[in-house]
Enzyme design. Structure first.
Site, PDB file in Angstrom:
ATOM      1  N   ASP A  56      -0.956  10.371  -4.327  1.00  0.00           N
ATOM      2  CA  ASP A  56       0.475  10.340  -4.587  1.00  0.00           C
ATOM      3  C   ASP A  56       0.844  11.727  -5.141  1.00  0.00           C
ATOM      4  OD1 ASP A  56       2.620   7.671  -5.840  1.00  0.00           O
ATOM      5  OD2 ASP A  56       3.096   9.640  -5.006  1.00  0.00           O
TER       6      ASP A  56
HETATM    7  C1  GLC Z   1       6.435   9.375  -5.176  1.00  0.00           C
HETATM    8  C2  GLC Z   1       6.033   7.930  -5.002  1.00  0.00           C
HETATM    9  C3  GLC Z   1       5.406   7.627  -3.659  1.00  0.00           C
HETATM   10  C4  GLC Z   1       6.022   8.513  -2.598  1.00  0.00           C
HETATM   11  C5  GLC Z   1       5.600   9.936  -2.922  1.00  0.00           C
HETATM   12  C6  GLC Z   1       6.173  10.962  -1.925  1.00  0.00           C
HETATM   13  O1  GLC Z   1       6.088   9.806  -6.465  1.00  0.00           O
HETATM   14  O2  GLC Z   1       5.179   7.376  -6.000  1.00  0.00           O
HETATM   15  O3  GLC Z   1       5.623   6.233  -3.391  1.00  0.00           O
HETATM   16  O4  GLC Z   1       5.559   8.138  -1.309  1.00  0.00           O
HETATM   17  O5  GLC Z   1       5.957  10.328  -4.232  1.00  0.00           O
HETATM   18  O6  GLC Z   1       7.554  11.045  -2.083  1.00  0.00           O
END
Ligand code: GLC
Length: 738
Positions: free
Chosen positions: A264
Site C-alpha cells: 500500500d
Molecule cells: C491508499 C489506500 C489503498 C489505495 C492506495 C493507492 O492509501 O490504502 O486502498 O489503493 O493508497 O491509492
C-alpha cells in the site's frame, strides 16, 4: 510472449532494470521532466528509475494513458511497457453503490455484472488493473473504511470477493481488452484496527485471523486474482508489508498465490515508523525477503536493493523472482503485443456512462438500499399524497462515496431529480433545510475541495423554506446523512450520530405531526437509537452512486420493492462496538434463563443486541417461513443432507426475499459462534405464492480451525436455522456422525 521469451528478457536485464520493475509510482512522475522535479525530490527518486519503472497508477483517460505509455516506450531500452493501474473500487464514470451497499444486495451475480462494466469502462480509458476488491472484514463502524467492505461476515464477503474478481478479470485474465487485473486488499485484516482508529494496531489470535479475516482474501486468490496489496497494519506484531509468515507462508505456500504482491501507499517506508526497520536499507531488505514485489510511491526499493544485492545481503534471485512476476502480469495482459490494450477515445465515447451501464447502476442502487422501518405503511408514497422533499441530501450530487475518484458528478441523478420524474409538480415541494455540515473543518484536508461558506441569513432561509414546504405536504421525505468525506480512508469517528443541526431540523419537522420518511446517506452504520421513534420510515441508502435518484424514487413510489438486507450490524450505541451477529456464547449468555439478573454477560445501560442486526431488511410485502425440514437427522463425512423451508409471500406486492441459512456447531474443540451464515438464496416470490427453498448441507460447510488448528469439521450436534434475518429464524437439529 512465450514464457521462455520472458525468461530470456529477464536474463538480458541489468539489475538496475529489474529493480526498477518493482517501482510503482503515480502519474505526476511521468509528466514532463521539469514538472516532475518536485515529486522526484520529495521521494528521492531519479529520472533513470522513472524511465524504467514497472508501473504507474491513477492516470486516466485514453489520451493521457497513450501519451504516457508512448513517451515511456520511446525511452525504454528493453521495450518493456508500463503497467497502468488505478483505484477504481466500485465504478469509473458510471458509479455503482459503495461496497457496503453492494454487500446489502446479497446478489453476487449482480455485483459481478457491475464489476464487468467497471472493467469495460476502465479499460476503455487505458487502465489495465485496479486496486480492488477491498475485502477487509469489518465489525467496527468507527473505522471510516467500512464503506469499502461488503461487511462483517466471512462467508458473505468471500462470495462477493470471488464475484468481484470474476467481474474484473473474467473466468481468467487474458489479453481481451474488456477485462482488467484485480488486486485484492488490504492483506491482511486492515479492518480490525484497535478503537476503530485508522492505521491503528491490529492484533488478534491466529485462529480469529484464519477463521474470520482471511477467507475473503483467499476467495479472491482462488478466483484467480492477479495482485495482492499488503496492508498498513501489523499482523501479530509484524507489519503486513514485512511479514514473511503472512506473505510467503500463508499467501504463497499455503494458498499457492503466484501473482504480484504490491505494497500500500509508502508502506515499505512505514516499516521504519512501525519500528521493525532501522532505515530504508533495512526496510527494503525486510520487505523483499517477506515476499513484497512492488513498492508503491517510495524509493525504498529503487534506492536500496542494488546495494543490498551487491553487498550479498539480499540474493539477486529474490529480485529476479519479483521482477519476473511483474513481467508475467504484463504478459498476461498482452502488453508486449499491445501496450495500449484497448485504450481508445472512440471506445470511451460509446462505453462510459452508456444507457446500459446506467441501467445496471440503477438496478444495483435499488437492490443496495435497505428499508429499516416502515410503520403504518407510509411507504410506498401514494399518488394522491403531497410530498415535501427536504434535507441537505435532497438535491446533492456528491453521493458516490469517497473512493469514486473519477465519478462524473454532473451525470449523477439526485433524489430530487428522480422523485420529480415520479410525481406531478403540484404534489411535490422541495427545500434544502440545511447544509450537510456546519463545520467542514472536521473533514481535515478534504474540506478544501468543497464550497463551505453558507452565511447565517442563508441558513435561516433554508430552514423557513423547509418548514413552509413541510406545512404544505402530507408526507415529509427527509434526506440526511454524514458528509461523504466523513467516511473512507482517514475518516475514523468516535461519535456516530447525525450532525446536531440535522437532528434539530428533524425535531422541528417532527413537531408538525406529519409522517417523516428518513433517508440516510452514509458510508457506515450510524447510531439511530435516538431518532428511530421520531420517524415513520427509515431508508438506509449508503452512497448509491450515479443512478441514486432514479433508484430511490422507484422504491419510494412503489414502482419496485425493497430487497436489501444489512451486511453489517447497526449498533444500539457506540459503547457496544464491536457488535456482530456471529458472536460466541460466553459462559454466561444472557439468553440462558435462570441466571441471576446481574451476573450474566450484559450491560447495565444498553441491550446486547444491535439496533438493527446483520441480515435485516424490510419489504413492502411479508414473507412467512414454515415447515423447516431435514432430509435426514444425521449424515456422515462425504454425505450431505438437504434442508428445506417453505416461504410464502403473504402480501399484495411481489418481492425478492433473501433466505438465509445459519448453522451453529453446538460443541467444538474450541468455542464456536452462536450462528454462522452458511448459505443464502435471493428468490422472487409473487403475492400468495409459496416457494420451497432448498439448501444442501455438506461437511465442508461445517469446517473450522480446531484446537489443533486443523481446518476440518468435528462430529457432533448442529443447529440449522433459516429465516429472513440473523435474528428471525426457524431452527432444527442434525448430527454429523463420526
Ligand atoms: C491508499 C489506500 C489503498 C489505495 C492506495 C493507492 O492509501 O490504502 O486502498 O489503493 O493508497 O491509492
Amino acid at each position: 510472449m512465450k514464457e521462455e521469451q520472458l525468461l530470456h528478457l529477464l536474463d538480458s536485464m541489468t539489475l538496475e532494470e529489474k529493480i526498477a520493475q518493482l517501482v510503482l509510482l503515480t502519474g505526476e512522475f511521468f509528466d514532463s521532466e521539469e514538472r516532475s522535479i518536485g515529486p522526484k525530490q520529495k521521494i528521492g527518486i531519479t529520472q533513470d528509475v522513472i524511465d524504467m519503472a514497472g508501473a504507474v497508477y491513477n492516470v486516466f483517460g485514453a489520451e493521457e494513458v497513450v501519451k504516457i505509455q508512448s513517451n515511456y516506450l520511446k525511452k525504454s531500452k528493453k521495450g518493456i511497457p508500463l503497467l497502468i493501474l488505478a483505484d477504481i473500487i466500485h465504478g469509473y464514470k458510471t458509479v455503482f453503490p459503495i461496497p457496503l451497499g453492494l454487500g446489502s444486495t446479497w446478489n453476487p451475480d449482480l455485483v459481478r455484472k457491475c464489476m464487468e462494466i467497471v472493467a469495460d469502462e476502465t479499460s476503455a480509458s487505458g487502465v489495465q488493473g485496479t486496486f480492488s476488491p477491498m475485502v477487509d472484514l469489518v465489525r467496527d463502524p468507527r473505522w471510516g473504511r467500512v464503506m469499502e467492505s461488503t461487511g462483517e461476515d466471512a462467508f458473505l464477503n468471500s462470495v462477493f470477493s470471488a464475484a468481484m474478481v470474476k467481474g474484473f478479470q473474467g473466468e481468467r485474465l487474458d489479453t481481451s481488452n474488456r477485462s482488467i487485473a484485480s488486486c485484492v486488499k488490504h492483506f491482511a485484516a486492515y479492518g480490525a484496527p484497535e478503537g476503530g482508529r485508522e492505521y491503528n494496531t491490529v492484533d488478534m489470535s491466529e485462529r480469529r485471523l484464519r477463521q474470520d479475516y482471511l477467507p475473503a482474501y483467499k476467495a479472491a486468490v482462488d478466483s484467480g486474482c492477479e495482485m495482492v496489496m499488503t496492508s498498513f497494519n501489523t499482523v501479530d506484531g509484524v507489519p503486513a508489508t514485512g511479514n514473511k509468515w503472512l506473505l510467503r507462508d500463508i499467501l504463497k505456500e499455503e494458498w499457492g498465490f503466484e501473482g504480484v504482491v504490491l505494497s500500500d501507499y509508502a508502506a515499505t517506508q512505514e516499516l521504519i515508523l512501525h519500528g521493525v526497520a532501522e532505515d530504508e536499507l533495512d526496510a527494503a531488505r525486510l520487505a523483499i525477503e517477506a515476499g513484497l514485489d512492488m513498492d508503491m510511491k517510495t524509493s525504498v526499493f529503487a534506492n536500496n536493493l542494488l546495494e543490498l544485492v551487491n553487498k550479498g545481503t539480499v540474493s539477486e534471485s529474490l529480485v529476479d523472482q519479483a521482477a519476473l512476476r511483474v513481467l508475467r502480469l504484463k504478459n498476461k495482459l498482452g502488453l508486449f503485443e499491445d501496450p495500449y490494450r484497448g485504450a481508445s477515445v472512440e471506445r470511451e465515447q460509446v462505453t462510459l456512462l452508456s444507457e446500459n451501464n446506467r441501467k445496471m447502476a440503477r438496478e444495483a442502487a435499488a437492490q443496495s438500499v435497505v428499508l429499516l422501518k416502515n410503520d403504518k405503511g407510509v411507504l410506498p408514497i401514494q399518488p394522491d399524497k403531497k410530498v415535501a422533499l427536504i434535507g441537505p441530501y435532497s438535491d446533492e450530487k456528491m453521493i458516490c462515496g469517497m473512493w469514486a475518484i473519477q465519478a462524473e458528478y454532473e451525470a449523477v441523478v439526485t433524489l430530487k431529480e428522480g422523485m420529480k420524474r415520479q410525481t406531478a409538480e403540484a404534489s411535490f415541494f422541495h427545500a434544502k433545510g440545511c447544509d450537510i455540515l456546519e463545520d467542514y473543518s472536521v473533514l481535515g484536508g478534504m474540506a478544501k475541495y468543497l464550497k463551505t461558506d453558507t452565511n447565517p441569513e442563508e441558513k435561516e432561509v433554508y430552514l423557513s423554506d423547509a418548514m413552509q414546504a413541510a406545512e404544505q405536504s402530507d408526507v415529509i421525505v427527509l434526506a440526511l446523512g454524514e458528509h461523504m468525506f466523513q467516511s473512507g480512508e482517514g475518516a475514523s469517528r468516535t461519535e456516530l450520530s447525525l450532525p446536531e443541526h440535522q437532528l434539530t431540523l428533524l425535531d422541528k419537522l417532527s413537531l408538525l405531526g406529519k409522517p417523516i420518511v428518513l433517508i440516510l446517506f452514509t458510508g457506515r452504520p450510524l447510531v439511530l437509537t435516538g431518532l428511530v421513534n421520531k420517524v415513520a420510515s427509515i431508508v438506509q441508502a449508503w452512497y448509491p452512486g450515479t443512478e441514486t435518484g432514479n433508484a430511490l424514487a422507484e422504491l419510494l413510489y412503489g414502482k419496485r420493492n425493497f430487497s436489501g438486507k444489512l451486511s453489517i450490524s447497526f449498533p444500539h450505541s457506540v459503547g457496544q462496538i464491536p457488535v456482530y451477529y456471529n458472536e460466541f456464547s460466553t459462559g454466561r449468555p444472557l439468553s440462558v434463563s435462570g441466571r441471576s439478573e446481574r451476573f450474566v454477560s450484559k450491560y447495565l445501560d444498553a441491550p446486547n443486541a444491535p439496533l438493527f442486526p446483520f441480515g435485516y431488511g424490510l419489504s413492502y410485502t411479508n414473507f412467512e417461513y414454515s415447515d423447516l425440514r431435514l432430509s435426514h437427522p444425521s449424515f456422515s463425512y462425504g454425505d450431505t443432507i438437504q434442508l428445506s423451508v417453505d416461504v410464502t409471500n403473504t402480501g399484495e406486492m411481489s418481492g425478492a426475499e433473501i433466505v438465509q441459512l445459519y448453522i451453529r456447531d453446538v460443541t467444538g474443540s474450541v468455542v464456536r459462534p452462536v450462528k454462522e451464515l452458511k448459505g443464502f438464496q435471493k428468490v422472487n416470490i409473487e403475492p400468495g405464492e409459496t416457494l420451497t427453498v432448498l439448501f444442501i448441507i455438506t461437511e465442508e460447510l461445517l469446517r473450522f480451525y480446531t484446537l489443533e488448528m486443523e481446518y476440518k469439521a468435528e462430529p457432533g450436534k448442529f443447529i440449522a436455522m433459516i429465516g429472513t434475518s440473523s435474528d428471525s429464524l426457524l431452527e432444527t437439529e442434525f448430527t454429523l456422525l463420526p
